[in-house]
Design a protein around this motif. Structure first.
Motif, PDB file in Angstrom:
ATOM      1  N   THR A   3      -2.515  15.184 -26.516  1.00 50.46           N
ATOM      2  CA  THR A   3      -2.811  15.084 -27.947  1.00 50.46           C
ATOM      3  C   THR A   3      -2.678  13.655 -28.445  1.00 50.46           C
ATOM      4  N   MET A   4      -1.704  12.907 -27.915  1.00 48.26           N
ATOM      5  CA  MET A   4      -1.463  11.533 -28.370  1.00 48.26           C
ATOM      6  C   MET A   4      -2.072  10.495 -27.429  1.00 48.26           C
ATOM      7  N   ARG A   5      -3.098  10.858 -26.696  1.00 51.63           N
ATOM      8  CA  ARG A   5      -3.705   9.926 -25.748  1.00 51.63           C
ATOM      9  C   ARG A   5      -4.394   8.777 -26.490  1.00 51.63           C
ATOM     10  N   HIS A   6      -4.644   7.715 -25.777  1.00 49.05           N
ATOM     11  CA  HIS A   6      -5.238   6.509 -26.360  1.00 49.05           C
ATOM     12  C   HIS A   6      -6.684   6.787 -26.774  1.00 49.05           C
ATOM     13  N   PRO A   7      -7.155   6.162 -27.865  1.00 50.38           N
ATOM     14  CA  PRO A   7      -8.556   6.380 -28.286  1.00 50.38           C
ATOM     15  C   PRO A   7      -9.585   6.028 -27.218  1.00 50.38           C
ATOM     16  N   ARG A   8      -9.205   5.190 -26.246  1.00 46.12           N
ATOM     17  CA  ARG A   8     -10.144   4.869 -25.174  1.00 46.12           C
ATOM     18  C   ARG A   8     -10.490   6.108 -24.356  1.00 46.12           C
ATOM     19  N   PHE A   9      -9.553   7.033 -24.269  1.00 36.85           N
ATOM     20  CA  PHE A   9      -9.780   8.268 -23.512  1.00 36.85           C
ATOM     21  C   PHE A   9     -10.119   9.447 -24.434  1.00 36.85           C
ATOM     22  N   ARG A  10     -10.524   9.139 -25.645  1.00 38.00           N
ATOM     23  CA  ARG A  10     -10.816  10.186 -26.618  1.00 38.00           C
ATOM     24  C   ARG A  10     -12.299  10.167 -26.957  1.00 38.00           C
ATOM     25  N   ASP A  11     -12.893  11.344 -27.026  1.00 34.05           N
ATOM     26  CA  ASP A  11     -14.306  11.475 -27.365  1.00 34.05           C
ATOM     27  C   ASP A  11     -14.434  11.705 -28.866  1.00 34.05           C
ATOM     28  N   GLN A  12     -15.399  11.035 -29.484  1.00 32.37           N
ATOM     29  CA  GLN A  12     -15.598  11.161 -30.921  1.00 32.37           C
ATOM     30  C   GLN A  12     -16.251  12.477 -31.317  1.00 32.37           C
ATOM     31  N   ARG A  13     -16.853  13.144 -30.369  1.00 33.79           N
ATOM     32  CA  ARG A  13     -17.473  14.427 -30.663  1.00 33.79           C
ATOM     33  C   ARG A  13     -16.413  15.517 -30.780  1.00 33.79           C
ATOM     34  N   PRO A  14     -16.751  16.648 -31.399  1.00 32.47           N
ATOM     35  CA  PRO A  14     -15.769  17.746 -31.510  1.00 32.47           C
ATOM     36  C   PRO A  14     -15.320  18.221 -30.133  1.00 32.47           C
ATOM     37  N   SER A  15     -14.098  18.702 -30.070  1.00 31.47           N
ATOM     38  CA  SER A  15     -13.546  19.169 -28.805  1.00 31.47           C
ATOM     39  C   SER A  15     -14.285  20.416 -28.333  1.00 31.47           C
ATOM     40  N   TYR A  16     -14.133  20.708 -27.044  1.00 30.14           N
ATOM     41  CA  TYR A  16     -14.810  21.876 -26.483  1.00 30.14           C
ATOM     42  C   TYR A  16     -14.313  23.191 -27.087  1.00 30.14           C
ATOM     43  N   PRO A  17     -13.004  23.375 -27.285  1.00 31.55           N
ATOM     44  CA  PRO A  17     -12.584  24.632 -27.934  1.00 31.55           C
ATOM     45  C   PRO A  17     -13.118  24.775 -29.354  1.00 31.55           C
ATOM     46  N   MET A  18     -13.141  23.676 -30.123  1.00 33.61           N
ATOM     47  CA  MET A  18     -13.664  23.754 -31.482  1.00 33.61           C
ATOM     48  C   MET A  18     -15.163  24.034 -31.484  1.00 33.61           C
ATOM     49  N   ASN A  19     -15.879  23.394 -30.572  1.00 34.32           N
ATOM     50  CA  ASN A  19     -17.314  23.647 -30.469  1.00 34.32           C
ATOM     51  C   ASN A  19     -17.588  25.085 -30.041  1.00 34.32           C
ATOM     52  N   PHE A  20     -16.761  25.593 -29.135  1.00 33.66           N
ATOM     53  CA  PHE A  20     -16.910  26.981 -28.691  1.00 33.66           C
ATOM     54  C   PHE A  20     -16.638  27.960 -29.830  1.00 33.66           C
ATOM     55  N   LEU A  21     -15.624  27.651 -30.650  1.00 30.75           N
ATOM     56  CA  LEU A  21     -15.282  28.538 -31.762  1.00 30.75           C
ATOM     57  C   LEU A  21     -16.363  28.530 -32.839  1.00 30.75           C
ATOM     58  N   ARG A  22     -16.956  27.377 -33.083  1.00 31.67           N
ATOM     59  CA  ARG A  22     -17.997  27.299 -34.111  1.00 31.67           C
ATOM     60  C   ARG A  22     -19.252  28.076 -33.730  1.00 31.67           C
ATOM     61  N   ARG A  23     -19.474  28.261 -32.443  1.00 33.82           N
ATOM     62  CA  ARG A  23     -20.672  28.968 -31.994  1.00 33.82           C
ATOM     63  C   ARG A  23     -20.486  30.480 -31.929  1.00 33.82           C
ATOM     64  N   LEU A  24     -19.284  30.948 -32.183  1.00 35.21           N
ATOM     65  CA  LEU A  24     -19.054  32.390 -32.152  1.00 35.21           C
ATOM     66  C   LEU A  24     -19.702  33.055 -33.357  1.00 35.21           C
ATOM     67  N   PRO A  25     -20.149  34.288 -33.206  1.00 35.39           N
ATOM     68  CA  PRO A  25     -20.809  34.971 -34.329  1.00 35.39           C
ATOM     69  C   PRO A  25     -19.802  35.420 -35.379  1.00 35.39           C
ATOM     70  N   ALA A  26     -20.277  35.543 -36.586  1.00 36.12           N
ATOM     71  CA  ALA A  26     -19.496  36.064 -37.708  1.00 36.12           C
ATOM     72  C   ALA A  26     -20.366  37.066 -38.461  1.00 36.12           C
ATOM     73  N   ARG A  27     -19.796  37.673 -39.484  1.00 33.75           N
ATOM     74  CA  ARG A  27     -20.518  38.698 -40.235  1.00 33.75           C
ATOM     75  C   ARG A  27     -21.218  38.132 -41.465  1.00 33.75           C
ATOM     76  N   THR A  28     -21.366  36.818 -41.499  1.00 35.44           N
ATOM     77  CA  THR A  28     -22.062  36.224 -42.643  1.00 35.44           C
ATOM     78  C   THR A  28     -23.537  36.611 -42.672  1.00 35.44           C
ATOM     79  N   ASP A  29     -24.127  36.814 -41.488  1.00 35.00           N
ATOM     80  CA  ASP A  29     -25.542  37.203 -41.455  1.00 35.00           C
ATOM     81  C   ASP A  29     -25.761  38.632 -41.924  1.00 35.00           C
ATOM     82  N   SER A  30     -24.702  39.429 -41.961  1.00 38.37           N
ATOM     83  CA  SER A  30     -24.835  40.820 -42.403  1.00 38.37           C
ATOM     84  C   SER A  30     -24.650  40.983 -43.901  1.00 38.37           C
ATOM     85  N   LEU A  31     -24.278  39.902 -44.578  1.00 34.26           N
ATOM     86  CA  LEU A  31     -24.084  39.976 -46.025  1.00 34.26           C
ATOM     87  C   LEU A  31     -25.415  39.863 -46.746  1.00 34.26           C
ATOM     88  N   LEU A  32     -25.517  40.552 -47.861  1.00 33.43           N
ATOM     89  CA  LEU A  32     -26.717  40.457 -48.691  1.00 33.43           C
ATOM     90  C   LEU A  32     -26.720  39.164 -49.483  1.00 33.43           C
TER      91      LEU A  32
END
Length: 319
Positions: free
Chosen positions: A290-319
């Motif tokens: 978590t406290m690693r140097h910015p040289r070893f840090r990617d500016q893009r979202p992390s893989y777990p966060m990206n994976f969570l954002r792609r999960l389905p939700a029930r927003t498409d079922s709302l009117l």
């Protein structure tokens, strides 16, 4: 501090008597105690004197609901205001309602702003800690970051020091704040109440009756639109919270078969690794990662966060 304890010996006590005290200190506190001497129905000298208004244990085991409390508050307001309106000089109903906080649960833009800033003031310490930790993660000050790493290793090796260090830190903060302790009684804070920035229409809406007594349609439309704008923000926040909760729930619901299968495989691997790996090693690796140097840090979202954002939700079922 002056104390006046009135031991009433009759049912019809006079509460409008005038008393005079010589006040030598502007912070003088007057405490009025009312007691029942248990002698109204006869000579009961052996019984203990009871304080009027003492709370019994039943109020804790079977508390009143909010609706019942509001009904009792309304009835008490009506009784007290009716009685005091016949006194000399008469006391208006608005004063009684203010003293009993009758309108404390009604909508008010000014009070909502005040509560918002109160919550922001409480959470400001947490925000400061998050910003400080973000500076540690980004290595803005390498010396402090290295010290935090050393302190983190000490806590991992000696975990019994964590709670003692936290309480010692709280003790030091409280001792340091003793110099700036409040030296005067609390008073009405105009800035905290947002009374200095409240608009005339907001105050007029706050002092309006319920149901409203406003007859001008344009003003009612403006207030309704303003309330809709505020409610839309709350609705958006609640919708985002519901979306994130549904995404966590869908990890195990097989709504997305590939995502659920991948998550189950990761859970199985994590279970085996955590079983064979000492907890101190796991905590150390997670902390240093978590406290690693910015040289070893990617500016893009992390893989777990990206994976969570792609999960389905029930927003498409709302009117």
């Amino acid at each position: 501090m002056d104390q006046d304890k009135n031991n009433s010996q009759q049912f019809q006590s006079k509460w409008n008597e005038q008393y005079t005290w010589e006040v030598f200190d502007p912070c003088t506190v007057i405490t009025i105690g009312v007691f029942d001497n248990c002698q109204l129905q006869g000579d009961n000298r052996g019984e203990r004197i009871q304080e009027l208004g003492s709370v019994a244990k039943l109020h804790y085991s079977h508390p009143l609901s909010c609706h019942q409390i509001e009904i009792l508050r309304h009835q008490a307001t009506q009784i007290v205001s009716t009685r005091l309106s016949r006194s000399e000089p008469p006391l208006r109903k608005e004063v009684v309602e203010y003293m009993l906080d009758v309108g404390s649960n009604l909508w008010s833009v000014r009070r909502s702003k005040a509560n918002h800033y109160r919550i922001a003031g409480i959470l400001s310490a947490i925000v400061k800690v998050i910003k400080w930790f973000n500076q540690i993660r980004t290595w803005n000050s390498p010396f402090i970051t290295v010290l935090v790493h050393i302190l983190f290793l000490a806590f991992v090796c000696f975990p019994w020091m964590i709670l003692s260090t936290i309480f010692l830190y709280l003790f030091l903060i409280g001792t340091w704040n003793y110099r700036g302790r409040p030296r005067h009684p609390p008073h009405m804070d105009v800035k905290l109440s947002q009374a200095d920035t409240a608009l005339n229409d907001e105050l007029d809406e706050e002092f309006d009756t319920f149901p409203t007594s406003q007859k001008q349609i344009d003003i009612l439309k403006m207030r309704y639109d303003r309330l809709r704008a505020i409610a839309s923000r709350v609705q958006t926040v609640l919708g985002d919270m519901a979306t994130q909760g549904e995404r966590f729930y869908n990890l195990l619901s097989w709504r997305d078969p590939r995502a659920t299968a991948l998550f189950l495989i990761l859970c199985l691997i994590a279970s085996v690794l955590l079983y064979i790996t000492p907890p101190k090693v796991v905590v150390t690796v997670m902390g240093f990662y978590t406290m690693r140097h910015p040289r070893f840090r990617d500016q893009r979202p992390s893989y777990p966060m990206n994976f969570l954002r792609r999960l389905p939700a029930r927003t498409d079922s709302l009117l």
